[in-house]
Motif scaffolding. Structure first.
Motif, PDB file in Angstrom:
ATOM      1  N   SER A  89     -24.172 -10.347 -33.370  1.00 33.18           N
ATOM      2  CA  SER A  89     -25.291 -11.073 -34.059  1.00 33.18           C
ATOM      3  C   SER A  89     -25.984  -9.917 -34.489  1.00 33.18           C
ATOM      4  N   THR A  90     -27.004 -10.359 -35.609  1.00 33.46           N
ATOM      5  CA  THR A  90     -27.896  -9.403 -36.138  1.00 33.46           C
ATOM      6  C   THR A  90     -28.994  -8.947 -34.871  1.00 33.46           C
ATOM      7  N   SER A  91     -29.418  -9.604 -34.157  1.00 30.86           N
ATOM      8  CA  SER A  91     -30.531  -9.490 -32.979  1.00 30.86           C
ATOM      9  C   SER A  91     -29.758  -8.433 -32.082  1.00 30.86           C
ATOM     10  N   ALA A  92     -28.460  -8.851 -31.916  1.00 28.11           N
ATOM     11  CA  ALA A  92     -27.901  -7.931 -30.575  1.00 28.11           C
ATOM     12  C   ALA A  92     -27.434  -6.524 -31.074  1.00 28.11           C
ATOM     13  N   TYR A  93     -27.099  -6.522 -32.315  1.00 33.54           N
ATOM     14  CA  TYR A  93     -26.760  -5.348 -33.125  1.00 33.54           C
ATOM     15  C   TYR A  93     -27.998  -4.452 -33.114  1.00 33.54           C
ATOM     16  N   SER A  94     -29.074  -5.022 -33.438  1.00 32.48           N
ATOM     17  CA  SER A  94     -30.795  -4.486 -33.717  1.00 32.48           C
ATOM     18  C   SER A  94     -30.927  -3.675 -32.274  1.00 32.48           C
ATOM     19  N   ALA A  95     -30.878  -4.565 -31.177  1.00 33.02           N
ATOM     20  CA  ALA A  95     -31.214  -3.898 -30.038  1.00 33.02           C
ATOM     21  C   ALA A  95     -30.230  -2.889 -29.595  1.00 33.02           C
ATOM     22  N   LYS A  96     -29.182  -2.825 -29.547  1.00 33.14           N
ATOM     23  CA  LYS A  96     -28.491  -1.678 -29.261  1.00 33.14           C
ATOM     24  C   LYS A  96     -28.829  -0.620 -30.237  1.00 33.14           C
ATOM     25  N   LEU A  97     -28.839  -0.744 -31.485  1.00 32.70           N
ATOM     26  CA  LEU A  97     -29.169   0.428 -32.303  1.00 32.70           C
ATOM     27  C   LEU A  97     -30.607   1.029 -32.084  1.00 32.70           C
ATOM     28  N   ASP A  98     -31.487   0.116 -31.905  1.00 34.04           N
ATOM     29  CA  ASP A  98     -33.051   0.560 -31.609  1.00 34.04           C
ATOM     30  C   ASP A  98     -33.048   1.362 -30.273  1.00 34.04           C
ATOM     31  N   GLU A  99     -32.250   0.938 -29.071  1.00 35.50           N
ATOM     32  CA  GLU A  99     -31.971   1.725 -27.845  1.00 35.50           C
ATOM     33  C   GLU A  99     -31.452   3.201 -28.201  1.00 35.50           C
ATOM     34  N   LEU A 100     -30.602   3.135 -28.918  1.00 37.02           N
ATOM     35  CA  LEU A 100     -29.956   4.421 -29.377  1.00 37.02           C
ATOM     36  C   LEU A 100     -30.818   5.299 -29.968  1.00 37.02           C
ATOM     37  N   ILE A 101     -31.785   4.870 -30.810  1.00 38.68           N
ATOM     38  CA  ILE A 101     -32.565   5.599 -31.576  1.00 38.68           C
ATOM     39  C   ILE A 101     -33.568   6.311 -30.628  1.00 38.68           C
ATOM     40  N   GLY A 102     -34.305   5.395 -29.629  1.00 36.32           N
ATOM     41  CA  GLY A 102     -35.101   5.935 -28.878  1.00 36.32           C
ATOM     42  C   GLY A 102     -34.551   7.021 -27.851  1.00 36.32           C
ATOM     43  N   TYR A 103     -33.217   6.684 -27.376  1.00 37.70           N
ATOM     44  CA  TYR A 103     -32.602   7.838 -26.654  1.00 37.70           C
ATOM     45  C   TYR A 103     -32.614   8.895 -27.226  1.00 37.70           C
ATOM     46  N   PHE A 104     -32.102   9.087 -28.659  1.00 34.44           N
ATOM     47  CA  PHE A 104     -31.842  10.358 -29.176  1.00 34.44           C
ATOM     48  C   PHE A 104     -33.273  11.052 -29.383  1.00 34.44           C
TER      49      PHE A 104
END
Length: 350
Positions: free
Chosen positions: A164-179
């Protein structure tokens, strides 16, 4: 801090390297065909620190990614466009850390872009990318360059068509923060590349991922979306960009990068006219990105600002005889960092 590390001395004409991490799956790895033709001469201003051969060297086509890249990458076309508007001593160091057919997944024994959930270190793609970036920066510094960590180019999503859009967004946003956390750069620009329109049509679930990509700038600061073009895919392939599609995406990546960095960027201005007493010199600012931009001018003689000389033209007074004239052009735009560029000097003669 990784950004702005300065070595003892510069060893080559290119003395500064701006670093970009290229991550995601196959499209950013490189599938743009045709590739390796006469259109791909070696560029002495573009370097890589490879994923498989961990050495600092000139960038190749294809890039040395985690998988076996088969064509030109939009990261390469981005770098080509980037250096065109940089001073001659500035180059690009690409950290090629993409791998085809990867996704946000919890599957055991599978490479994943999920933060902190990989079943083994060799499958932890975010951590591997961070390590490669640190090693690449260290290698460039050891080679005598001033190194500046500038941004991240991301292209992925085909492997997560089912989310879903919300599920993918949560993973992508977490990745951005990690980097950003791991690279000690909390405002590091992150650019999300758009999926091929043909792929979204062929796999309707990708519309959810596409929506997430386009919405990233509204969720996360210092990010931007780079659109792709219709008709820019390889023959018989709805998902992978052709050379034409890659070159288009490289250009939109570049425009989006300046937007993510909130920088209004312009080329080095040029002074036209004859530098002699009584003549009129004109500042030519060139084309600034993210137009329209409000431009202002300040003229200098031998490094000292000339009081009141704030127009695009400058009439050379007798007191400037023998002095070197330069002009600084400043670009301003609401929501962007105000940026200045200074011309080369011209000496006033009789």
């Amino acid at each position: 801090m990784l950004a702005g590390v300065t070595p003892a001395q510069a060893a080559t004409k290119v003395t500064v390297l701006d670093v970009f991490l290229a991550v995601g799956q196959s499209n950013v790895s490189g599938r743009g065909l045709p590739s390796g033709t006469t259109d791909d001469p070696a560029d002495p201003r573009i370097f890589q620190y490879g994923a498989k051969l961990r050495t600092f060297r000139n960038a190749t086509i294809p890039l040395d990614m985690l998988d076996v890249a088969k064509g030109i990458s939009p990261a390469t076309t981005f770098a080509r466009g980037y250096v065109k508007n940089q001073p001659a001593n500035v180059g690009v160091l690409i950290i090629p850390a993409a791998r085809g057919a990867t996704a946000f997944t919890n599957s055991v024994g599978t490479p994943t872009w999920n933060v902190g959930t990989a079943s083994a270190p060799e499958f932890d793609l975010p951590a591997l990318a961070v390590t490669q970036t640190r090693e690449g920066i260290a290698a460039a510094v050891a080679a005598g360059y001033t190194v500046k960590l500038k941004g991240i180019l991301w292209h992925q999503g085909e492997g997560n068509w089912w989310m879903s859009t919300s599920a993918y967004s949560a993973k992508l946003d977490e990745l951005i923060g990690y980097f950003r956390s791991q690279l000690a750069a909390p405002q590091l620009p992150f650019v999300v590349g758009g999926l091929a329109p043909e792929g979204i049509t062929a796999q309707p679930g990708l519309a959810n991922v596409d929506k997430s990509h386009k919405g990233t700038p509204s969720r996360v600061a210092y990010t931007a979306f780079a659109p792709s073009m219709a008709g820019g895919v390889n023959d018989g392939d709805a998902f992978h960009f052709s050379r034409t599609g890659d070159e288009f995406l490289g250009r939109t990546y570049l425009t989006a990068f300046w937007r993510a960095a909130k920088i209004t960027y312009g080329p080095v201005p040029i002074i036209t006219g004859t530098a002699k007493v009584g003549s009129t010199l004109t500042a030519v600012p060139g084309a600034w990105a993210v137009s329209p931009v409000t431009l202002s001018y300040q003229w200098y003689h031998s490094g000292t600002a000339v009081v009141g000389a704030t127009a695009a033209t400058y009439v050379v007074p007798s007191g400037d005889l023998g002095r070197t004239i330069t002009v600084k052009v400043t670009g301003a735009k609401t929501g962007y960092t105000t940026t200045s560029r200074t011309s080369a000097g011209t000496k006033v003669a009789q």
